[in-house]
Design a protein around this motif. Structure first.
Motif, mmCIF file in Angstrom:
data_model
loop_
_atom_site.group_PDB
_atom_site.id
_atom_site.type_symbol
_atom_site.label_atom_id
_atom_site.label_comp_id
_atom_site.label_asym_id
_atom_site.label_seq_id
_atom_site.Cartn_x
_atom_site.Cartn_y
_atom_site.Cartn_z
ATOM 1 N N ARG A 1 5.761 11.967 -8.111
ATOM 2 C CA ARG A 1 6.008 11.672 -6.704
ATOM 3 C C ARG A 1 5.395 10.309 -6.402
ATOM 4 N NH1 ARG A 1 6.172 17.274 -6.822
ATOM 5 N NH2 ARG A 1 7.450 18.270 -5.224
ATOM 6 N N PHE A 2 5.725 9.759 -5.189
ATOM 7 C CA PHE A 2 5.317 8.390 -4.874
ATOM 8 C C PHE A 2 4.938 8.272 -3.400
ATOM 9 C CE2 PHE A 2 8.570 8.687 -8.088
ATOM 10 C CZ PHE A 2 7.909 8.139 -9.178
ATOM 11 N N ALA A 3 3.913 7.488 -3.161
ATOM 12 C CA ALA A 3 3.441 7.297 -1.789
ATOM 13 C C ALA A 3 4.383 6.359 -1.042
ATOM 14 C CB ALA A 3 2.025 6.731 -1.804
ATOM 15 N N VAL A 4 4.955 6.842 0.050
ATOM 16 C CA VAL A 4 5.850 6.037 0.876
ATOM 17 C C VAL A 4 5.059 5.029 1.700
ATOM 18 C CG1 VAL A 4 7.577 6.149 2.727
ATOM 19 C CG2 VAL A 4 7.539 7.904 0.947
ATOM 20 N N THR A 5 3.829 5.388 2.029
ATOM 21 C CA THR A 5 2.919 4.510 2.762
ATOM 22 C C THR A 5 1.515 4.770 2.248
ATOM 23 O OG1 THR A 5 2.209 3.836 4.984
ATOM 24 C CG2 THR A 5 2.519 6.197 4.609
ATOM 25 N N ASP A 6 0.533 3.981 2.642
ATOM 26 C CA ASP A 6 -0.848 4.259 2.249
ATOM 27 C C ASP A 6 -1.252 5.639 2.758
ATOM 28 O OD1 ASP A 6 -0.889 1.731 1.213
ATOM 29 O OD2 ASP A 6 -2.343 0.907 2.631
ATOM 30 N N ILE A 7 -1.903 6.414 1.879
ATOM 31 C CA ILE A 7 -2.326 7.766 2.245
ATOM 32 C C ILE A 7 -3.839 7.851 2.107
ATOM 33 C CG2 ILE A 7 -2.148 10.214 1.704
ATOM 34 C CD1 ILE A 7 0.618 9.615 0.487
ATOM 35 N N LYS A 8 -4.510 8.030 3.218
ATOM 36 C CA LYS A 8 -5.967 8.154 3.224
ATOM 37 C C LYS A 8 -6.343 9.571 2.836
ATOM 38 C CE LYS A 8 -9.965 6.106 4.394
ATOM 39 N NZ LYS A 8 -10.420 4.819 3.822
ATOM 40 N N LEU A 9 -7.204 9.722 1.850
ATOM 41 C CA LEU A 9 -7.619 11.032 1.378
ATOM 42 C C LEU A 9 -8.930 11.460 2.040
ATOM 43 C CD1 LEU A 9 -6.850 10.643 -2.427
ATOM 44 C CD2 LEU A 9 -5.411 11.634 -0.645
ATOM 45 N N PRO A 10 -9.189 12.765 2.121
ATOM 46 C CA PRO A 10 -10.415 13.250 2.785
ATOM 47 C C PRO A 10 -11.706 12.725 2.165
ATOM 48 C CG PRO A 10 -8.847 15.048 2.479
ATOM 49 C CD PRO A 10 -8.299 13.869 1.731
ATOM 50 N N ASP A 11 -11.688 12.384 0.871
ATOM 51 C CA ASP A 11 -12.923 11.926 0.215
ATOM 52 C C ASP A 11 -13.135 10.424 0.341
ATOM 53 O OD1 ASP A 11 -11.049 10.884 -1.501
ATOM 54 O OD2 ASP A 11 -11.716 11.968 -3.278
ATOM 55 N N GLY A 12 -12.296 9.749 1.119
ATOM 56 C CA GLY A 12 -12.462 8.319 1.340
ATOM 57 C C GLY A 12 -11.589 7.448 0.479
ATOM 58 N N GLN A 13 -10.961 8.001 -0.531
ATOM 59 C CA GLN A 13 -10.053 7.230 -1.366
ATOM 60 C C GLN A 13 -8.714 7.032 -0.647
ATOM 61 O OE1 GLN A 13 -10.625 8.085 -5.878
ATOM 62 N NE2 GLN A 13 -10.551 10.088 -4.900
ATOM 63 N N THR A 14 -7.937 6.087 -1.151
ATOM 64 C CA THR A 14 -6.609 5.826 -0.596
ATOM 65 C C THR A 14 -5.591 5.738 -1.720
ATOM 66 O OG1 THR A 14 -7.485 4.617 1.315
ATOM 67 C CG2 THR A 14 -5.183 4.209 0.721
ATOM 68 N N ILE A 15 -4.528 6.512 -1.587
ATOM 69 C CA ILE A 15 -3.381 6.347 -2.473
ATOM 70 C C ILE A 15 -2.520 5.267 -1.846
ATOM 71 C CG2 ILE A 15 -1.359 7.432 -3.519
ATOM 72 C CD1 ILE A 15 -2.762 10.115 -3.274
ATOM 73 N N ALA A 16 -2.422 4.133 -2.501
ATOM 74 C CA ALA A 16 -1.705 2.993 -1.922
ATOM 75 C C ALA A 16 -0.195 3.222 -1.957
ATOM 76 C CB ALA A 16 -2.067 1.721 -2.674
ATOM 77 N N GLN A 17 0.481 2.614 -1.014
ATOM 78 C CA GLN A 17 1.938 2.680 -0.967
ATOM 79 C C GLN A 17 2.523 2.291 -2.328
ATOM 80 O OE1 GLN A 17 3.680 0.211 2.054
ATOM 81 N NE2 GLN A 17 5.772 0.572 1.369
ATOM 82 N N GLY A 18 3.441 3.110 -2.825
ATOM 83 C CA GLY A 18 4.097 2.827 -4.101
ATOM 84 C C GLY A 18 3.401 3.392 -5.318
ATOM 85 N N GLU A 19 2.199 3.936 -5.155
ATOM 86 C CA GLU A 19 1.512 4.507 -6.314
ATOM 87 C C GLU A 19 2.080 5.882 -6.645
ATOM 88 O OE1 GLU A 19 -2.818 2.535 -6.777
ATOM 89 O OE2 GLU A 19 -2.730 4.176 -5.322
ATOM 90 N N ALA A 20 2.014 6.220 -7.933
ATOM 91 C CA ALA A 20 2.566 7.489 -8.416
ATOM 92 C C ALA A 20 1.578 8.628 -8.202
ATOM 93 C CB ALA A 20 2.917 7.368 -9.893
ATOM 94 N N ILE A 21 2.135 9.812 -7.973
ATOM 95 C CA ILE A 21 1.351 11.026 -7.725
ATOM 96 C C ILE A 21 1.832 12.119 -8.672
ATOM 97 C CG2 ILE A 21 0.776 12.816 -6.029
ATOM 98 C CD1 ILE A 21 1.319 10.671 -3.845
#
Length: 412
Positions: free
Chosen positions: A296-316
């Motif tokens: 899967r892929f981040a459509v936009t930046d996704i802020k995670l509860p632990d303070g990390q961010t899955i940047a837009q376009g990164e794979a999940i």
């Protein structure tokens, strides 16, 4: 938790110690950067976070639209097929809804009722053949039960001629094998599409009362853009045949091996303190057919509860097996096989809009095969120590290379 600064965990393509690997992932937090055959992704192992992401419009399965690295990666990545197909597995938004509506009738409740008798007939024939074998003979029950049942059922549903089923088995096994090089996988993909083209040609020439014929008719007769394109037709057949076969093989394999290594659990079934559906759900929770599902892929930046961010376009990467055994979900006994567990909830069929349409059929096949094989062969036993069962060479597929058993006690 502070953002991670450590290098990604390299997932083992052979799956040699997946339980240890899943513990390692959970130990690094709910979202962990991993290396998937050279591609960096976020492995999500926390069930609450995974459910949230699987239902979020900010997460897509459409690599072409939402993965900037797609065009480069698709050239050499061994798992290119997993992100390159055009079917509901990789669709997003309205495209996904359109494709899912076309497939859903194949798994309607009425059709499941009809298929129950078909499954029983197939299992009976398989067990009759096994019953003819000499007492005490060792056989591979993955090869002689877990494989032929789903192949026959999906062949019936999709109208795959008996003479073409062996071809599909060979190439579908290759799709899940993560030890192959990109060239080997490319060759396997070419053979897979050749098999699909043969199926389409045979059904165009002689259509039947099966899902392949119905999909071809929708492709050939609807000219308003609502039907399947040529590419979508092939890739939809690919999805239905592969997803309806490989995963069910693994759960039948795992359920039998778990019961044979936990005789007290089998005793609960025989004493009437649990039923076969309990075995199915606990097996799906503890040993899901798919360990990690790309991608899967981040459509936009996704802020995670632990303070990390899955940047837009990164794979999940959905790490279902690690999530299913998470202590936050199933307590400190999450690694225990317990068919009377109060909650056997799991993510083995996915979650949200991509929840597996074939889940009712898979459950039917697994429960029926377990009930019938343990009834026919009450003294069924493993023919090797449990620690000699070898895992499949895959970071995706979760089964054994073989399941050697003895069907009955040796007669004096």
């Amino acid at each position: 938790m502070a953002p991670q600064s450590t290098a990604p965990i390299v997932l083992d393509p052979t799956g040699a110690d997946h339980h240890g690997e899943h513990e390692q992932l959970r130990g690094r937090g709910p979202a962990v950067r991993v290396d998937v055959l050279g591609v960096t992704a976020w492995s999500i192992n926390d069930p609450a976070l995974l459910k949230k992401l699987l239902t979020s419009p900010d997460v897509s399965k459409d690599a072409r639209a939402h993965w900037p690295d797609f065009q480069e990666v698709i050239q050499t990545w061994p798992l290119a097929l997993w992100v390159g197909v055009n079917n509901m597995f990789t669709a997003y938004g309205s495209d996904h809804r359109r494709l899912r509506r076309m497939i859903a009738p194949a798994f309607a409740a009425r059709r499941m009722v009809d298929l129950a008798a078909v499954v029983e007939t197939i299992v009976t024939a398989i067990l009759d053949d096994l019953d003819a074998l000499p007492a005490g003979e060792t056989i591979d029950l993955r090869e002689h039960l877990a494989y032929p049942l789903p192949i026959a059922v999906i062949g019936h549903l999709m109208g795959v001629p008996a003479g073409q089923r062996a071809d599909f088995r060979s190439v579908v096994d290759g799709v899940f094998d993560t030890t192959r090089t990109s060239d080997e996988q490319a060759a396997n993909t070419a053979r897979l599409y050749e098999a699909l083209d043969r199926l389409i040609a045979s059904k165009r020439a002689e259509p039947g009362d099966d899902m392949t014929s119905l999909l071809i008719a929708a492709r050939d007769e609807e000219g308003d853009g609502r039907g399947l394109s040529d590419v979508e037709l092939r890739d939809t057949l690919l999805l239905m045949i592969s997803a309806g076969y490989e995963t069910t093989v693994n759960v039948i394999d795992q359920a039998i091996s778990l019961l044979l290594t936990h005789p007290e659990q089998l005793g609960r079934i025989r004493a009437g303190h649990a039923d076969w559906n309990d075995v199915v759900e606990e097996t799906l929770r503890l040993e899901p057919a798919v360990k990690h599902l790309p991608m899967r892929f981040a459509v936009t930046d996704i802020k995670l509860p632990d303070g990390q961010t899955i940047a837009q376009g990164e794979a999940i990467l959905a790490s279902y097996a690690a999530a299913n055994r998470h202590p936050a979900w199933h307590g400190e006994a999450a690694d225990t096989f317990d068919i009377n567990r109060a909650s056997k909830d799991h993510l083995s069929f996915g979650h949200g809009v991509h929840f597996c349409l074939g889940a009712p059929l898979a459950r039917l096949e697994i429960a029926t095969s377990l009930r019938m094989v343990f009834s026919r062969f009450p003294h069924l036993e493993l023919a090797v120590p449990a620690n000699q069962l070898q895992p499949l060479g895959s970071l995706i597929s979760n089964g054994h290379q073989s399941l050697p058993v003895r069907l009955r006690l040796t007669t004096a």
